[in-house]
Design a protein around this motif. Structure first.
Motif, PDB file in Angstrom:
ATOM      1  N   VAL A 194       0.859  -1.167   0.047  1.00 21.46           N
ATOM      2  CA  VAL A 194      -0.070   0.085   0.071  1.00 21.46           C
ATOM      3  C   VAL A 194       0.744   1.193   0.051  1.00 21.46           C
ATOM      4  O   VAL A 194       0.216   2.310   0.131  1.00 21.46           O
ATOM      5  N   GLY A 195       2.307   1.174  -0.137  1.00 21.02           N
ATOM      6  CA  GLY A 195       2.966   2.477  -0.406  1.00 21.02           C
ATOM      7  C   GLY A 195       3.908   2.708   1.012  1.00 21.02           C
ATOM      8  O   GLY A 195       4.433   3.950   1.058  1.00 21.02           O
ATOM      9  N   GLY A 196       4.254   1.942   1.893  1.00 24.43           N
ATOM     10  CA  GLY A 196       4.792   2.081   3.012  1.00 24.43           C
ATOM     11  C   GLY A 196       6.223   2.740   2.681  1.00 24.43           C
ATOM     12  O   GLY A 196       6.793   3.367   3.516  1.00 24.43           O
ATOM     13  N   ASP A 221     -10.768  -6.751   5.504  1.00 31.23           N
ATOM     14  CA  ASP A 221     -10.705  -5.543   5.225  1.00 31.23           C
ATOM     15  C   ASP A 221      -9.149  -5.072   4.692  1.00 31.23           C
ATOM     16  O   ASP A 221      -9.150  -4.393   3.495  1.00 31.23           O
ATOM     17  N   VAL A 222      -8.244  -5.737   5.216  1.00 31.12           N
ATOM     18  CA  VAL A 222      -6.920  -5.287   4.585  1.00 31.12           C
ATOM     19  C   VAL A 222      -6.703  -6.136   3.362  1.00 31.12           C
ATOM     20  O   VAL A 222      -6.046  -5.544   2.344  1.00 31.12           O
ATOM     21  N   ARG A 279      -6.838  -4.690  -4.119  1.00 29.30           N
ATOM     22  CA  ARG A 279      -7.092  -3.511  -5.066  1.00 29.30           C
ATOM     23  C   ARG A 279      -5.671  -2.783  -5.454  1.00 29.30           C
ATOM     24  O   ARG A 279      -5.778  -2.418  -6.711  1.00 29.30           O
ATOM     25  N   SER A 280      -4.718  -2.704  -4.378  1.00 31.56           N
ATOM     26  CA  SER A 280      -3.567  -2.340  -4.888  1.00 31.56           C
ATOM     27  C   SER A 280      -2.764  -3.052  -5.958  1.00 31.56           C
ATOM     28  O   SER A 280      -2.030  -2.458  -6.994  1.00 31.56           O
ATOM     29  N   CYS A 281      -2.916  -4.279  -5.626  1.00 30.44           N
ATOM     30  CA  CYS A 281      -2.455  -5.147  -6.885  1.00 30.44           C
ATOM     31  C   CYS A 281      -2.883  -5.094  -8.013  1.00 30.44           C
ATOM     32  O   CYS A 281      -2.230  -5.083  -9.008  1.00 30.44           O
ATOM     33  N   LYS A 305     -12.482   3.440 -10.997  1.00 34.80           N
ATOM     34  CA  LYS A 305     -12.768   3.286  -9.648  1.00 34.80           C
ATOM     35  C   LYS A 305     -13.706   2.025  -9.620  1.00 34.80           C
ATOM     36  O   LYS A 305     -14.817   2.031 -10.455  1.00 34.80           O
ATOM     37  N   GLN A 306     -13.575   1.311  -8.508  1.00 34.65           N
ATOM     38  CA  GLN A 306     -14.890   0.545  -8.005  1.00 34.65           C
ATOM     39  C   GLN A 306     -15.176   0.571  -6.942  1.00 34.65           C
ATOM     40  O   GLN A 306     -14.615   1.149  -5.951  1.00 34.65           O
ATOM     41  N   PRO A 307     -16.437   0.150  -6.387  1.00 31.77           N
ATOM     42  CA  PRO A 307     -17.100   0.537  -5.278  1.00 31.77           C
ATOM     43  C   PRO A 307     -16.181  -0.208  -4.420  1.00 31.77           C
ATOM     44  O   PRO A 307     -15.830  -1.399  -4.293  1.00 31.77           O
TER      45      PRO A 307
END
Length: 497
Positions: free
Chosen positions: A423-425, A471-472, A478-480, A494-496
């Motif tokens: 997620v960009g850490g 949730d994680v 989605r990031s992948c 964009k997806q809901p």
């Protein structure tokens, strides 16, 4: 961030302006947040007194335009913005802004407040034609934990207002050692209205890193080990995205090296090693020395002020190692000062997320307004705001990053580490998210993204997986998918949630 998300935030602000058109204070705040969406990212440089804030700011800009002495101007919040023509504007606490004269002394910009006292000045705005300022506004703040309560209050009130988003989208926090006061301030920055939105938007800098090793040639190695220890510290880890050691004075002087600097250093390089080491045992010995011939007392003083003993030692060693032209020498000194890793982190963590950070600030501002000044007919605004927060994947990444670094989730350690990276850490570039080398090909990126995506989908589909972990998984998956779409050159809609 997708244009649709930024546009959605802008539309929300316009609707709020219509709802609060009879409230001048609300209108002023909303117009300010709207303007920030199209402005460069705002990064504040903060830290205790004498942490080296202005020096580091000069290094980032590449010119000596921020005052580094202990004069009146270091007690004032000062903004540095790009403009095609240089100008300094003084904004008083009461009255109209007025220009200050542009003067240089010894190559440095000089601020002349005239009759004004620091406490009567709300801010200074320096407009400067530097490429480093095209995509960012840098904000120099007075020292925190100053002996003067008024000086400290200026920074604290500016960066951590009680009932509105901070005027800074992100912060570079300088510390010479990690003190409780440093952690308290970073905690308060995180706990502002913008902080409670679920972001970790601070970088820590172990400043004046060359002093950690008493100016020895290997000082930055020692500083790097300390920075790594701080990086792993649980108290700091939840407040800052990373810790970078930087020798600020060397970085500043390397980025603004003069021909006279190089000529003086080249003279010193003609001495043999034993003589150089004796000469550089202390500042007093260096200033009093009579060798080498041709190096005047004034030149020695200038070198010491601009580079310090560490910088002089390192520069002379590099010249003897073959860096015999000023430009390559300046670049190598800047690299070895630790500035390059800091600039890379600023690019990867802040500039790459600029739209998300600015939009997040605007949303939090609207959210605060709706909560503190409720009125009939604004229910649709709250609904639209919540929808933006939920559906914008960039916000969910920031929120998960904050959760992973603070409260944590019930994941195995190696999965938590991978989730944070995805997620960009460590930055938002695809190779950084996947833990690959910078030169990784598109095929290698796609293959690794597919492998990671498969693992997280399996975890999400496992009926024993905890709801919080689900949730994680959704955010990581989605990031992948975004990485794969980017590698394929496809715009992922964009997806809901």
């Amino acid at each position: 961030m997708k244009v649709t998300t930024v546009a959605g935030v802008a539309d929300l602000i316009q609707e709020a302006l219509a709802a609060y058109r009879d409230d001048p204070a609300a209108v002023e705040a909303l117009e300010g947040w709207a303007a920030r969406l199209s402005e460069p990212l705002r990064i504040a440089v903060a830290g205790m007194v004498k942490a080296g804030k202005s020096t580091l700011l000069n290094a980032i800009i590449g010119e000596e335009i921020a005052p580094t002495d202990t004069g009146e101007c270091t007690r004032i919040v000062t903004w540095y913005r790009f403009a095609h023509s240089p100008r300094i504007m003084l904004h008083p606490v009461a009255g109209e802004p007025r220009p200050l004269p542009l003067r240089r002394s010894n190559g440095r910009l000089v601020f002349d407040l005239g009759r004004d006292r620091a406490e009567d000045v709300e801010r200074l705005v320096v407009e400067w034609p530097s490429e480093s300022l095209r995509n960012v506004t840098l904000i120099d703040t007075p020292g925190i934990a100053s002996l003067s309560g008024d000086v400290s209050a200026r920074s604290v009130n500016f960066l951590t207002p009680a009932d509105s988003p901070s005027e800074a989208d992100a912060i570079v926090y300088l510390m010479r050692h990690m003190h409780a006061a440093d952690l308290r301030f970073l905690e308060s920055f995180k706990d502002t209205e913008a902080g409670r939105s679920g972001t970790v938007n601070a970088l820590a800098v172990l400043s004046r890193a060359d002093e950690i090793g008493a100016g020895r040639i290997d000082s930055l190695l020692s500083a790097g080990e300390i920075a790594e220890r701080y990086r792993r510290d649980p108290g700091l880890r939840k407040l800052a995205l990373g810790v970078v050691p930087v020798a600020g004075l060397l970085a500043q002087s390397a980025r603004s090296m003069r021909q006279s600097d190089y000529e003086s250093l080249a003279l010193l390089s003609t001495l043999d090693r034993a003589e150089r080491e004796r000469l550089l045992l202390s500042a007093d010995r260096f200033l009093r020395a009579g060798v080498p011939d041709g190096l005047t007392a004034e030149a020695r003083k200038q070198l010491l002020e601009r580079f310090g003993l560490f910088g002089i030692r390192l520069a002379v060693v590099l010249i003897r190692a073959g860096f015999t032209d000023p430009t390559p020498l300046a670049h190598e000194l800047a690299r070895r000062s630790g500035l390059d890793p800091l600039l890379a982190m600023l690019a990867g963590q802040f500039h790459a997320r600029a739209d998300a950070l600015k939009a997040r600030t605007a949303l939090v501002g609207v959210e605060t307004l709706l909560r503190n000044s409720p009125r009939d007919g604004t229910g649709h605004l709250a609904t639209a705001l919540e929808r933006l927060q939920i559906n914008a994947h960039e916000f969910r990444e920031l929120g998960l990053l904050a959760t992973l670094r603070t409260t944590g989730v019930t994941l195995k350690h190696e999965l938590a580490v991978e989730a944070e990276r995805i997620v960009g850490g460590e930055g938002v570039a695809a190779h950084l998210r996947l833990g690959l080398e910078p030169e990784a090909s598109r095929d290698e990126i796609s293959a690794e993204a597919h492998r990671v995506l498969h693992r997280w989908r399996l975890l999400a589909e496992n009926p024993l997986t905890d709801r919080s972990v689900l949730d994680v998984c959704r955010v990581v998956v989605r990031s992948c998918e975004g990485i794969l779409a980017e590698a394929a050159g496809v715009h992922l809609h964009k997806q809901p949630a």
